[in-house]
Write an enzyme that holds these catalytic residues in place. Structure first.
Site, PDB file in Angstrom:
ATOM      1  N   TRP A 184       0.858  -1.196   0.000  1.00 57.70           N
ATOM      2  CA  TRP A 184       0.000   0.000   0.000  1.00 57.70           C
ATOM      3  C   TRP A 184       0.879   1.226   0.000  1.00 57.70           C
ATOM      4  O   TRP A 184       1.849   1.305   0.746  1.00 57.70           O
ATOM      5  CB  TRP A 184      -0.915   0.049   1.237  1.00 57.70           C
ATOM      6  CG  TRP A 184      -1.592   1.376   1.328  1.00 57.70           C
ATOM      7  CD1 TRP A 184      -2.644   1.817   0.563  1.00 57.70           C
ATOM      8  CD2 TRP A 184      -1.219   2.488   2.169  1.00 57.70           C
ATOM      9  NE1 TRP A 184      -2.951   3.125   0.885  1.00 57.70           N
ATOM     10  CE2 TRP A 184      -2.095   3.556   1.865  1.00 57.70           C
ATOM     11  CE3 TRP A 184      -0.242   2.688   3.139  1.00 57.70           C
ATOM     12  CZ2 TRP A 184      -2.017   4.794   2.501  1.00 57.70           C
ATOM     13  CZ3 TRP A 184      -0.153   3.924   3.773  1.00 57.70           C
ATOM     14  CH2 TRP A 184      -1.038   4.956   3.456  1.00 57.70           C
ATOM     15  N   GLU A 225      -3.265  -3.171  -1.984  1.00 57.99           N
ATOM     16  CA  GLU A 225      -4.388  -2.540  -1.275  1.00 57.99           C
ATOM     17  C   GLU A 225      -4.757  -1.223  -1.957  1.00 57.99           C
ATOM     18  O   GLU A 225      -3.904  -0.378  -2.185  1.00 57.99           O
ATOM     19  CB  GLU A 225      -3.979  -2.269   0.185  1.00 57.99           C
ATOM     20  CG  GLU A 225      -5.053  -1.547   0.995  1.00 57.99           C
ATOM     21  CD  GLU A 225      -4.621  -1.279   2.448  1.00 57.99           C
ATOM     22  OE1 GLU A 225      -3.427  -1.440   2.763  1.00 57.99           O
ATOM     23  OE2 GLU A 225      -5.502  -0.921   3.260  1.00 57.99           O
ATOM     24  N   LYS A 227      -7.154   2.417  -2.349  1.00 60.49           N
ATOM     25  CA  LYS A 227      -7.658   3.463  -1.450  1.00 60.49           C
ATOM     26  C   LYS A 227      -8.311   4.563  -2.272  1.00 60.49           C
ATOM     27  O   LYS A 227      -7.887   4.840  -3.389  1.00 60.49           O
ATOM     28  CB  LYS A 227      -6.491   4.029  -0.640  1.00 60.49           C
ATOM     29  CG  LYS A 227      -6.938   4.947   0.473  1.00 60.49           C
ATOM     30  CD  LYS A 227      -5.852   5.138   1.520  1.00 60.49           C
ATOM     31  CE  LYS A 227      -6.301   6.155   2.547  1.00 60.49           C
ATOM     32  NZ  LYS A 227      -5.367   6.296   3.644  1.00 60.49           N
ATOM     33  N   ASP A 259      -9.643  -2.794   2.092  1.00 57.51           N
ATOM     34  CA  ASP A 259      -9.738  -2.214   3.439  1.00 57.51           C
ATOM     35  C   ASP A 259     -11.100  -1.535   3.477  1.00 57.51           C
ATOM     36  O   ASP A 259     -11.409  -0.699   2.614  1.00 57.51           O
ATOM     37  CB  ASP A 259      -8.583  -1.209   3.605  1.00 57.51           C
ATOM     38  CG  ASP A 259      -8.581  -0.503   4.957  1.00 57.51           C
ATOM     39  OD1 ASP A 259      -9.657  -0.035   5.380  1.00 57.51           O
ATOM     40  OD2 ASP A 259      -7.511  -0.402   5.566  1.00 57.51           O
ATOM     41  N   HIS A 262     -11.698   2.195   2.803  1.00 58.50           N
ATOM     42  CA  HIS A 262     -11.127   2.796   1.603  1.00 58.50           C
ATOM     43  C   HIS A 262     -12.076   2.942   0.428  1.00 58.50           C
ATOM     44  O   HIS A 262     -11.648   2.935  -0.722  1.00 58.50           O
ATOM     45  CB  HIS A 262      -9.897   1.979   1.167  1.00 58.50           C
ATOM     46  CG  HIS A 262      -8.751   2.114   2.103  1.00 58.50           C
ATOM     47  ND1 HIS A 262      -7.492   1.645   1.830  1.00 58.50           N
ATOM     48  CD2 HIS A 262      -8.668   2.691   3.329  1.00 58.50           C
ATOM     49  CE1 HIS A 262      -6.684   1.911   2.852  1.00 58.50           C
ATOM     50  NE2 HIS A 262      -7.390   2.537   3.772  1.00 58.50           N
ATOM     51  N   HIS A 286      -8.437  -5.785   5.078  1.00 54.69           N
ATOM     52  CA  HIS A 286      -8.081  -4.984   6.246  1.00 54.69           C
ATOM     53  C   HIS A 286      -9.404  -4.608   6.884  1.00 54.69           C
ATOM     54  O   HIS A 286     -10.254  -3.987   6.245  1.00 54.69           O
ATOM     55  CB  HIS A 286      -7.324  -3.723   5.851  1.00 54.69           C
ATOM     56  CG  HIS A 286      -5.851  -3.915   5.815  1.00 54.69           C
ATOM     57  ND1 HIS A 286      -4.970  -2.896   5.546  1.00 54.69           N
ATOM     58  CD2 HIS A 286      -5.093  -5.013   6.054  1.00 54.69           C
ATOM     59  CE1 HIS A 286      -3.733  -3.363   5.605  1.00 54.69           C
ATOM     60  NE2 HIS A 286      -3.780  -4.648   5.904  1.00 54.69           N
ATOM     61  N   ASP A 294     -12.173   7.524   6.347  1.00 53.54           N
ATOM     62  CA  ASP A 294     -11.245   6.445   6.701  1.00 53.54           C
ATOM     63  C   ASP A 294     -10.580   6.751   8.037  1.00 53.54           C
ATOM     64  O   ASP A 294      -9.374   6.935   8.117  1.00 53.54           O
ATOM     65  CB  ASP A 294     -10.199   6.318   5.579  1.00 53.54           C
ATOM     66  CG  ASP A 294      -9.238   5.175   5.822  1.00 53.54           C
ATOM     67  OD1 ASP A 294      -9.650   4.165   6.416  1.00 53.54           O
ATOM     68  OD2 ASP A 294      -8.069   5.299   5.422  1.00 53.54           O
ATOM     69  N   ASP A 296     -10.232   4.980  10.784  1.00 52.30           N
ATOM     70  CA  ASP A 296      -9.526   3.897  11.477  1.00 52.30           C
ATOM     71  C   ASP A 296      -9.850   3.816  12.962  1.00 52.30           C
ATOM     72  O   ASP A 296      -8.956   3.696  13.806  1.00 52.30           O
ATOM     73  CB  ASP A 296      -8.010   3.978  11.228  1.00 52.30           C
ATOM     74  CG  ASP A 296      -7.653   3.452   9.846  1.00 52.30           C
ATOM     75  OD1 ASP A 296      -7.996   2.303   9.549  1.00 52.30           O
ATOM     76  OD2 ASP A 296      -7.045   4.203   9.055  1.00 52.30           O
ATOM     77  N   ASP A 326      -6.902  -3.493  10.951  1.00 55.28           N
ATOM     78  CA  ASP A 326      -6.114  -2.311  10.609  1.00 55.28           C
ATOM     79  C   ASP A 326      -6.825  -1.054  11.105  1.00 55.28           C
ATOM     80  O   ASP A 326      -7.726  -0.548  10.446  1.00 55.28           O
ATOM     81  CB  ASP A 326      -5.899  -2.230   9.088  1.00 55.28           C
ATOM     82  CG  ASP A 326      -5.108  -0.986   8.700  1.00 55.28           C
ATOM     83  OD1 ASP A 326      -4.449  -0.393   9.580  1.00 55.28           O
ATOM     84  OD2 ASP A 326      -5.154  -0.594   7.513  1.00 55.28           O
TER      85      ASP A 326
HETATM   86  C1  RNT Z   1      -3.817   3.192   5.042  1.00 51.81           C
HETATM   87  C2  RNT Z   1      -3.926   1.737   4.827  1.00 51.81           C
HETATM   88  C3  RNT Z   1      -2.764   0.917   5.320  1.00 51.81           C
HETATM   89  C4  RNT Z   1      -2.259   1.370   6.656  1.00 51.81           C
HETATM   90  C5  RNT Z   1      -1.230   0.450   7.282  1.00 51.81           C
HETATM   91  C6  RNT Z   1      -0.534   1.087   8.431  1.00 51.81           C
HETATM   92  O1  RNT Z   1      -4.978   3.881   4.742  1.00 51.81           O
HETATM   93  O2  RNT Z   1      -5.107   1.257   5.364  1.00 51.81           O
HETATM   94  O3  RNT Z   1      -3.107  -0.411   5.305  1.00 51.81           O
HETATM   95  O4  RNT Z   1      -3.308   1.532   7.563  1.00 51.81           O
HETATM   96  O5  RNT Z   1      -0.370   0.019   6.317  1.00 51.81           O
HETATM   97 ZN    ZN Z   2      -5.390  -0.834   5.395  1.00 51.54          ZN
END
Ligand code: RNT
Ligand code: ZN
Length: 418
Positions: A184, A225, A227, A259, A262, A286, A294, A296, A326
């Site tokens: 990523w 990955e 986004k 993820d 994303h 993720h 996003d 988290d 994640d």
């Molecule tokens: C970032 C991605 C990625 C990170 C990690 C730390 O938006 O989700 O996966 O969160 O690599």
């Molecule tokens: Zn991620």
């Protein structure tokens, strides 16, 4: 009624639906879920002093953050002791552990820089997943790495990716468990670019070069990955959904990684899982909790987590989907953040495994959709908590309501003394 008796009653209720909860628990115990090291120190790592970059951000300054490998391992151990199920360790390259006075830049990383993590994982019977770190580094040029127009910059990051392939293979060989290696980057532009294809062509070429490093496909599982945007990278992301998915679809052995933070807010990864399973032998996830963006946040036992777990379980894909947490919340106790997130995802899987899918699919196929709605609604209030507490008991970890005091004590004894 004590917990044991409650479980026996609950088991009969599920059995009447055709669900064998004993078999469910046995199966769930074997499903690996990857635990991300980066919740423990707000995605800081050990190889740099600079800020977190790449369009991601942690907010909060809760006391007690881990600052050394020993502290991070100690905190992770505490969290692991409170989680049922099979865990895998998810590392980022920035968590390399150097000897006193030693340093290797990201393009020169070697397996030996992760030997202490291997020791940690082996002692706990864990496999290891890995992530090259394409952020928080001075070789990120104008916000770009693998898609940079600058050849030197690209080369540095390609070498980093290749080093990570070698390290991933080392992890797999040492632990005997395949290593999922996720690529990523936060590469993109804050404002409207003039060239949207050039960076993607360079990104594609760079990933191809990274994956030209020889590796055993049974041991290393590379992923890309996607986004939609990042902080300061709002207008354009090189590794968009279409880019990453098309890359994986056209490059044998490369997995798409979704993820669930994303995508545009009304898109759901739960619906994308079965779509991808029609085409890919294996996919990766993720698992996070995006709150309006996003963000988290810590994973909870919420509707979308439940839906994602259901799609994995009812398509018989527990062996085809690599699941990794994640998220990173720096505003609350980090051991608790790890624990709540991991336990929530375990609950989501347990919930998903306690459903009568054969009957539900039949209702759908016979167009008995009214009845399907009733069944799907009523199962929501089944006493899953009794199965959950029994599962925790069998796994030797505290039931709900019994672990938080332990974290409070750990905070007093260890975290607040740092
Ligand atoms: C970032 C991605 C990625 C990170 C990690 C730390 O938006 O989700 O996966 O969160 O690599
Ligand atoms: Zn991620």
């Amino acid at each position: 009624m004590n917990q044991r008796e409650r479980y026996e009653e609950t088991k009969k209720m599920y059995a009447a639906l055709g669900v064998d909860t004993d078999a469910v628990m046995e199966a769930l115990k074997k499903v690996p879920v990857s635990l991300h090291c980066w919740q423990g120190d707000d995605v800081t790592g050990f190889d740099h002093d600079g800020p977190l970059t790449g369009g991601i951000q942690t907010t909060g300054d809760y006391p007690g953050k881990a600052k050394t490998p020993q502290e991070l391992m100690q905190d992770m151990d505490k969290a692991l002791s409170l989680m049922p199920g099979t865990k895998k360790l998810n590392l980022h390259a920035s968590y390399a552990i150097f000897e006193e006075g030693e340093f290797a830049d990201r393009d020169k990383l070697e397996p030996k820089h992760f030997a202490k993590w291997v020791e940690f994982a082996k002692e706990r019977n864990m496999g290891i997943d890995f992530n090259p770190t394409f952020f928080s580094h001075d070789k990120v040029k104008d916000g770009l790495t693998l898609s940079s127009p600058d050849g030197e910059t690209r080369k540095f990051w390609i070498e980093h990716g290749k080093a990570c392939i070698r390290i991933s293979q080392y992890f797999a060989k040492e632990t005997g468990i395949p290593c999922v290696m996720n690529i990523w980057t936060g590469d993109g532009y804050k404002d409207i670019p003039a060239d949207r294809m050039g960076p993607r062509m360079r990104y594609k070429d760079s990933i191809e070069q990274i994956l030209s490093e020889p590796y055993d496909r049974d041991l290393v599982k590379p992923c890309v990955e996607s986004k939609v945007f990042g902080i300061g990278v709002e207008s354009y992301t090189a590794g968009s959904a279409e880019f990453a998915l098309s890359y994986a679809a056209t490059h044998e052995g490369c997995l798409p990684l979704m993820d669930n933070g994303h995508y545009h807010p009304t898109e759901v990864v739960s619906d994308k899982i079965p779509a991808l399973l029609c085409f890919f032998p294996e996919i990766a996830l993720h698992i996070t909790r995006p709150v309006r963006w996003d963000s988290d946040h810590v994973v909870l036992f919420d509707d979308e987590a439940k839906e994602m777990a259901k799609e994995i379980v009812r398509n018989d894909a527990l062996g085809r989907v690599y699941m990794a947490l994640d998220y990173f919340d720096a505003s609350i106790n980090r051991v608790s953040a790890w624990t709540v997130g991991f336990r929530s995802w375990q609950k989501a899987l347990l919930n998903a495994m306690c459903m009568p899918y054969a009957k539900m699919k039949q209702l759908q196929d016979e167009n008995r959709l009214t009845e399907l709605m009733v069944v799907q609604e009523e199962i929501k209030t089944y006493p899953l908590g009794d199965v959950w507490n029994e599962y925790c008991r069998q796994c030797g970890v505290p039931a709900d309501g019994e672990w938080f005091g332990d974290v409070v004590k750990y905070e007093e004894d260890v975290l607040l003394k740092r």
